[in-house]
Design an enzyme around this catalytic site. Structure first.
Site, PDB file in Angstrom:
ATOM      1  N   ASP A 191      -5.800  -3.499  -0.122  1.00 61.33           N
ATOM      2  CA  ASP A 191      -4.792  -3.021  -1.072  1.00 61.33           C
ATOM      3  C   ASP A 191      -4.828  -1.503  -1.240  1.00 61.33           C
ATOM      4  OD1 ASP A 191      -2.728  -3.356  -2.963  1.00 61.33           O
ATOM      5  OD2 ASP A 191      -4.145  -3.439  -4.613  1.00 61.33           O
ATOM      6  N   THR A 239       2.476  -4.057  -7.300  1.00 59.12           N
ATOM      7  CA  THR A 239       2.516  -4.996  -6.191  1.00 59.12           C
ATOM      8  C   THR A 239       3.253  -6.259  -6.628  1.00 59.12           C
ATOM      9  OG1 THR A 239       0.417  -4.184  -5.300  1.00 59.12           O
ATOM     10  CG2 THR A 239       1.122  -6.380  -4.610  1.00 59.12           C
ATOM     11  N   GLN A 289       2.515  -6.148   2.479  1.00 60.34           N
ATOM     12  CA  GLN A 289       2.645  -6.037   1.034  1.00 60.34           C
ATOM     13  C   GLN A 289       4.060  -5.620   0.654  1.00 60.34           C
ATOM     14  OE1 GLN A 289       0.949  -2.623  -1.529  1.00 60.34           O
ATOM     15  NE2 GLN A 289      -0.545  -4.267  -1.832  1.00 60.34           N
TER      16      GLN A 289
END
Length: 292
Positions: free
Chosen positions: A209, A233, A283
């Site tokens: 991440d 996110t 993502q």
């Protein structure tokens, strides 16, 4: 205060991600005092990996994790992870993870674990870059450039060490320079990890991440810290291609492949030193610019 207390071992990422079972298939991620009020998404991802793995018997490493972030989590309160078994087949086990805080669902995820097998093998992507030992550590780079002080702060808060062969996107956009939405760097935990493959998988999920969403801002001369910028996110997926020692240097290639409608999609490839592809990451995040 005793000398033993004063010289206690420093906290590692394994400690930060640690959870404990509170009954059946429920686990607790304790509240932790941090400099940021919101929980870094990588922590939730890593703890979800550990919770799901604790309900899987036998030697079945994780091979896929698909997550959705529904609400922000806050570091001053514990997070409860409930794991539901969806399937246990001859070679694959699948688990549903639900994370709650103050009785509100903040995160859901589906994790899949597979018994190791032999099969056809290839990888399309490869990497070529300088060795991490040939790149200046952040501590020395920061001493030469005030604009890189953000990286020093990032390393403290994430407990990760970064080495960039080229100027990070964050530094370019902070100067108002537009750059392509691509960046590459070496990354590893600041402190070693225990010899537990589940912990290494959790840390790999955690570091997947790091900086990924900000990659999409390269062409737009903005940083996530700019006034009026809202970001979060929405969903995050990791495919774990091989069991990987996450406390060795990993080469992370990131690209922002699309942005629009106040959203962005970014993709990442994480390689071992040997060139083996360790993980693929995708993502989607919210990136909204509001009037100042």
């Amino acid at each position: 205060m005793s000398m033993a207390t004063q010289t206690a071992d420093p906290v590692s990422l394994a400690d930060v991600l640690s959870i404990h079972r509170i009954g059946g298939s429920e686990f607790l991620g304790p509240a932790r005092t941090t400099s940021a009020p919101r929980i870094f998404g990588g922590i939730t991802t890593g703890q979800a990996v550990l919770a799901a793995r604790a309900t899987v018997t036998g030697h079945r490493p994780i091979h896929a994790l698909q997550t959705t972030f529904l609400r922000p989590g806050y570091s001053d309160s514990p997070v409860t992870y409930r794991v539901d078994p969806l399937h246990d087949g001859a070679s694959v086990s699948t688990r549903l993870i639900t994370a709650t805080q103050h009785d509100r669902i903040i995160f859901t995820g589906t994790a899949s674990f597979q018994q190791p097998e032999h099969g056809l093998a290839h990888q399309l992507t490869t990497f070529s870059g300088p060795r991490p030992e040939d790149i200046e550590p952040t501590a020395r780079a920061v001493g030469k450039s005030r604009s890189s002080s953000w990286l020093s702060a990032l390393e403290r808060t994430t407990m990760l060490e970064f080495r960039f062969p080229d100027t990070p996107i964050r530094m370019s956009t902070a100067r108002g320079v537009a750059v392509d939405p691509h960046q590459k760097f070496w990354v590893r935990p600041v402190r070693p990890l225990p010899k537990d493959s589940s912990v290494h998988a959790a840390v790999l999920g955690y570091l997947s991440d790091a900086l990924l969403l900000s990659t999409s801002l390269g062409p737009h001369r903005k940083t996530l810290q700019d006034p009026g910028m809202q970001f979060a996110t929405i969903n995050h997926s990791v495919w774990f291609h091989s069991t990987c020692p996450a406390d060795d240097w990993l080469w992370y290639e990131q690209e922002g492949i699309w942005a629009g409608s106040a959203r962005a999609v970014c993709r990442g490839s994480i390689f071992r030193r040997t060139g083996e592809l360790a993980a693929t990451v995708v993502q989607e995040g919210l990136i909204r610019v509001t009037p100042e």
